[in-house]
Design an enzyme around this catalytic site. Structure first.
Site, PDB file in Angstrom:
ATOM      1  CG  HIS A 163      -2.144   0.834   1.193  1.00 45.51           C
ATOM      2  ND1 HIS A 163      -2.254   1.839   0.303  1.00 45.51           N
ATOM      3  CD2 HIS A 163      -3.325   1.007   1.893  1.00 45.51           C
ATOM      4  CE1 HIS A 163      -3.274   2.452   0.479  1.00 45.51           C
ATOM      5  NE2 HIS A 163      -3.844   1.902   1.430  1.00 45.51           N
ATOM      6  CG  HIS A 166      -5.568   5.617  -0.288  1.00 45.67           C
ATOM      7  ND1 HIS A 166      -6.533   4.390  -0.102  1.00 45.67           N
ATOM      8  CD2 HIS A 166      -5.797   6.294  -1.351  1.00 45.67           C
ATOM      9  CE1 HIS A 166      -6.954   4.392  -1.465  1.00 45.67           C
ATOM     10  NE2 HIS A 166      -6.531   5.249  -2.209  1.00 45.67           N
ATOM     11  CE1 TYR A 168      -4.191   5.599   5.867  1.00 38.71           C
ATOM     12  CE2 TYR A 168      -4.253   4.324   3.953  1.00 38.71           C
ATOM     13  CZ  TYR A 168      -5.042   4.723   5.143  1.00 38.71           C
ATOM     14  OH  TYR A 168      -6.087   5.051   5.352  1.00 38.71           O
TER      15      TYR A 168
END
Length: 340
Positions: A163, A166, A168
């Site tokens: 990931h 977003h 992060y």
């Protein structure tokens, strides 16, 4: 001709259709131990019964303070493997392939007493100010990603998704807005992400593809756009990413002039841009709940797979309904055939 129900193969992962269940946090680990629960089992397996070809397990974190909330999944302990393996095995029995999104929330870890980040910059005025990681701590986090990926392989996942979107931690490192470091991880903004990719590949058999979710556009003043994301995605591709999952945003409070689109398929041009620039397979995401539209994304070669989020939250059998609407053949569970 390619369509939503055409099979698709990437490395050793063979999908019966091109429908992806987007990773969507359930915030349902009531014991706060990171271990998947019966809710997670029912949630994911029902979508496999419902015909989804590729199910992506929600953001699963590499350490306790890497969770968005204490109710999130984790893979920092071997104790967390069996519950995930149970989900994977059940989904496989219904013909679905399963991936898992490995992550660290960084400064967006809401329940961490003191979140960590590349630099001590808060997400917004209502968020905790994070502590800047030391260089040694950054290297330690790469190893935590490595260990989490190794556990995911033991659990039997068909693919791993890193990931990097977003807002992060990995996104925080490759964004100039949030990385103000003066060490090697500040001089080279993709170094952290590339080291995680290399570590992940070292734990994965060759037949398992490595995916990465990125935000291809930021919606804050001074944020990067598609041309910049093509450049950092190229570096991640060269490091070993086999397929990109193309989203956008999440990096900070949205500027009034930069609000993301609210129309259907608003992120598809970003997926198409990355796909064409890098000649790399991509997952298109974002308001693609209408089967005709999702099918068009595949037919027009704007994406190789289509991720559905809200549509699959509303209807576990979205894929079966889509096949019916598009008049495509798909395998319906024998118990449900009278419904179709």
């Amino acid at each position: 001709m390619k369509d939503l129900f055409s099979p698709y193969t990437i490395k050793g992962m063979e999908l019966k259709n091109r429908i992806v269940m987007s990773p969507m946090c359930q915030y349902s680990v009531d014991n706060k131990d990171g271990i998947a629960t019966d809710w997670h089992y029912m949630h994911y397996v029902s979508r496999a019964v419902g015909g989804t070809g590729f199910i992506m397990i929600e953001m699963t974190d590499v350490e306790p303070d890497g969770r968005i909330s204490d109710f999130d999944l984790g893979l920092w302990s071997d104790e967390q493997i069996p519950a995930l393996k149970r989900i994977v095995d059940a989904c496989h029995s219904y013909g679905a392939k399963v991936g898992i999104q490995i992550a660290h929330a960084g400064r967006k870890a809401e329940d961490a007493e003191v979140p960590v980040a590349p630099s001590a910059i808060a997400f917004d005025e209502n968020s905790k100010t994070p502590r800047a990681l030391t260089t040694d701590e950054v290297k330690g986090l790469v190893e935590k990603f490595r260990s989490a990926v190794a556990r995911a392989v033991k659990a039997g996942f068909d693919t791993i998704e890193i990931h990097g979107a977003h807002g992060y931690l990995i996104h925080q490192f490759h964004s100039p807005l949030t990385n103000k470091r003066d060490d090697e991880y500040g001089k080279d903004l993709t170094l952290f992400g590339r080291e995680i990719i290399t570590a992940a590949k070292g734990e994965m058999p060759d037949h398992i593809p490595l995916l990465m979710r990125i935000s291809a556009k930021e919606y804050v003043e001074g944020g990067y756009d598609l041309q910049e994301s093509i450049q950092f995605a190229k570096e991640y591709q060269e490091a070993g990413v086999d397929m990109f999952d193309i989203s956008s945003g999440g990096e900070g409070p949205i500027a009034a002039w930069g609000r993301p689109g609210t129309h259907a398929a608003y992120q598809v041009p970003l997926a198409k841009g990355i796909k064409n620039a890098l000649n790399v397979p991509v997952i298109a995401v974002g308001r693609l709940d209408d089967p005709t539209l999702a099918n068009a994304v595949i037919g027009n070669e704007e994406g190789d797979l289509v991720a559905v989020g809200r549509g699959l939250l509303r209807n576990p059998y979205w894929a079966l309904e889509a096949a019916s609407k598009l008049r495509k053949e798909t395998q319906v569970p024998k118990q449900y055939t009278t419904g179709f």
